[in-house]
Design a protein around this motif. Structure first.
Motif, PDB file in Angstrom:
ATOM      1  N   TRP A  53       0.863  -1.188   0.000  1.00 28.52           N
ATOM      2  CA  TRP A  53       0.000   0.000   0.000  1.00 28.52           C
ATOM      3  C   TRP A  53       0.894   1.231   0.000  1.00 28.52           C
ATOM      4  CZ3 TRP A  53      -1.910   4.465   2.272  1.00 28.52           C
ATOM      5  CH2 TRP A  53      -3.270   4.755   2.078  1.00 28.52           C
ATOM      6  N   TYR A  57      -2.830  10.194   3.635  1.00 25.17           N
ATOM      7  CA  TYR A  57      -3.962  10.581   4.469  1.00 25.17           C
ATOM      8  C   TYR A  57      -3.851  12.091   4.661  1.00 25.17           C
ATOM      9  CZ  TYR A  57      -5.568   5.889   5.550  1.00 25.17           C
ATOM     10  OH  TYR A  57      -6.100   4.624   5.449  1.00 25.17           O
ATOM     11  N   GLY A  75      -8.163   1.131   1.818  1.00 24.58           N
ATOM     12  CA  GLY A  75      -7.631   1.790   3.016  1.00 24.58           C
ATOM     13  C   GLY A  75      -8.761   2.249   3.921  1.00 24.58           C
ATOM     14  N   ILE A  79      -8.900   8.450   9.841  1.00 20.50           N
ATOM     15  CA  ILE A  79      -8.102   8.093  11.017  1.00 20.50           C
ATOM     16  C   ILE A  79      -7.941   9.353  11.879  1.00 20.50           C
ATOM     17  CG2 ILE A  79      -5.860   7.283  11.849  1.00 20.50           C
ATOM     18  CD1 ILE A  79      -5.507   5.752   9.223  1.00 20.50           C
ATOM     19  N   GLY A  84      -3.444   4.605  15.558  1.00 20.48           N
ATOM     20  CA  GLY A  84      -2.618   3.888  14.594  1.00 20.48           C
ATOM     21  C   GLY A  84      -1.317   4.612  14.303  1.00 20.48           C
ATOM     22  N   VAL A  85      -0.625   4.118  13.291  1.00 28.73           N
ATOM     23  CA  VAL A  85       0.682   4.683  12.951  1.00 28.73           C
ATOM     24  C   VAL A  85       0.509   6.044  12.278  1.00 28.73           C
ATOM     25  CG1 VAL A  85       2.863   4.252  11.782  1.00 28.73           C
ATOM     26  CG2 VAL A  85       1.526   2.313  12.642  1.00 28.73           C
ATOM     27  N   CYS A  86      -0.466   6.137  11.371  1.00 29.28           N
ATOM     28  CA  CYS A  86      -0.710   7.426  10.701  1.00 29.28           C
ATOM     29  C   CYS A  86      -1.096   8.496  11.713  1.00 29.28           C
ATOM     30  CB  CYS A  86      -1.819   7.279   9.668  1.00 29.28           C
ATOM     31  SG  CYS A  86      -1.348   6.261   8.265  1.00 29.28           S
ATOM     32  N   HIS A 107      -2.097  -0.271  16.270  1.00 28.80           N
ATOM     33  CA  HIS A 107      -1.970  -0.316  14.814  1.00 28.80           C
ATOM     34  C   HIS A 107      -3.328  -0.649  14.181  1.00 28.80           C
ATOM     35  CE1 HIS A 107      -1.386  -2.825  11.119  1.00 28.80           C
ATOM     36  NE2 HIS A 107      -0.820  -1.696  10.761  1.00 28.80           N
ATOM     37  N   ILE A 108      -3.654   0.062  13.095  1.00 24.84           N
ATOM     38  CA  ILE A 108      -4.928  -0.164  12.408  1.00 24.84           C
ATOM     39  C   ILE A 108      -4.664  -1.111  11.241  1.00 24.84           C
ATOM     40  CG2 ILE A 108      -6.824   0.924  11.159  1.00 24.84           C
ATOM     41  CD1 ILE A 108      -5.901   3.587  12.587  1.00 24.84           C
ATOM     42  N   CYS A 110      -5.751  -2.285   8.172  1.00 22.97           N
ATOM     43  CA  CYS A 110      -6.637  -2.162   7.002  1.00 22.97           C
ATOM     44  C   CYS A 110      -6.499  -3.407   6.138  1.00 22.97           C
ATOM     45  CB  CYS A 110      -6.273  -0.933   6.187  1.00 22.97           C
ATOM     46  SG  CYS A 110      -6.527   0.603   7.062  1.00 22.97           S
ATOM     47  N   GLU A 117       5.681  -0.749   8.311  1.00 28.60           N
ATOM     48  CA  GLU A 117       5.274   0.463   7.609  1.00 28.60           C
ATOM     49  C   GLU A 117       6.078   1.675   8.033  1.00 28.60           C
ATOM     50  OE1 GLU A 117       1.023   0.340   9.303  1.00 28.60           O
ATOM     51  OE2 GLU A 117       1.357   2.464   8.924  1.00 28.60           O
ATOM     52  N   ASP A 134       1.822   7.266   3.783  1.00 21.45           N
ATOM     53  CA  ASP A 134       1.857   5.970   4.464  1.00 21.45           C
ATOM     54  C   ASP A 134       2.304   4.901   3.466  1.00 21.45           C
ATOM     55  OD1 ASP A 134       1.342   3.701   5.999  1.00 21.45           O
ATOM     56  OD2 ASP A 134      -0.836   3.891   5.916  1.00 21.45           O
ATOM     57  N   ASP A 136       3.112   0.752   3.244  1.00 16.44           N
ATOM     58  CA  ASP A 136       2.968  -0.520   3.955  1.00 16.44           C
ATOM     59  C   ASP A 136       3.626  -1.634   3.150  1.00 16.44           C
ATOM     60  OD1 ASP A 136       1.329   1.098   5.429  1.00 16.44           O
ATOM     61  OD2 ASP A 136      -0.345  -0.292   5.514  1.00 16.44           O
TER      62      ASP A 136
END
Ligand code: SME
Length: 164
Positions: A53, A57, A75, A79, A84-86, A107-108, A110, A117, A134, A136
């Motif tokens: 990915w 965002y 995705g 968020i 999460g990370v973002c 962590h989310i 998706c 990531e 982002d 991944d």
């Protein structure tokens, strides 16, 4: 446009980023439309490194990120900062590298195949956060300081704004 989609996985990482960056700068010469820039950068990084990915965002209201443009599987649409990370990268306004997403609290997921990531913040000319990038990967430990430095430079050049 004579350029074609690059695969830079055969190169040392820093060289791969340099090649992608020069191609993206060439392809996006004179382009100011942020959606066009984001879509083209997402495409270059996704195919260039064979990622799971790759995308953005955007900050759409105080404390909220919304997806797009991106390449990859579906995705999460929104968020909040801090989730999460973002959300962590947005809240801290700093690049976050996660070698193992299962070891990152909150962590989310998706896409359940994501194993590692990196999330890099993007700022406008006044130093305000406008979005995060982002990336991944399906492999553990894909991203390191070379990715962080290369992506921060690439984003600063392509989005035409100095970093905070
Ligand atoms: N992994 C992210 C969520 C976004 S997707 O992976 C596309 C996170 O925890 O911030």
């Amino acid at each position: 446009m004579a350029e074609s989609t690059l695969d830079v996985r055969h190169l040392p990482k820093a060289q791969g980023y340099a090649l992608l960056e020069s191609q993206l700068i060439s392809v996006l010469d004179g382009v100011t439309d942020e959606v066009t820039i984001m879509a083209t950068v997402s495409c270059g990084l996704f195919h260039g490194f064979g990622l799971l990915w790759a995308g953005y965002y955007r900050v759409v209201s105080p404390g909220l990120l919304r997806v797009g443009p991106y390449q990859g599987t579906l995705g999460c649409l929104e968020i909040p900062f801090g989730k999460g990370v973002c959300g962590a990268a947005a809240a801290q306004a700093t690049t976050v590298i996660v070698p193992d997403v299962h070891a990152f609290p909150g962590h989310i997921a998706c896409d359940g195949r994501s194993r590692s990531e990196i999330v890099v913040p993007i700022f406008d000319g006044e130093g305000r956060l406008t979005a995060v990038l982002d990336l991944d990967s399906e492999a553990l430990g894909t991203f390191d300081r070379v990715d962080a430095a290369s992506l921060e430079r690439l984003l600063a050049r392509l989005h035409g704004t100095p970093r905070k």
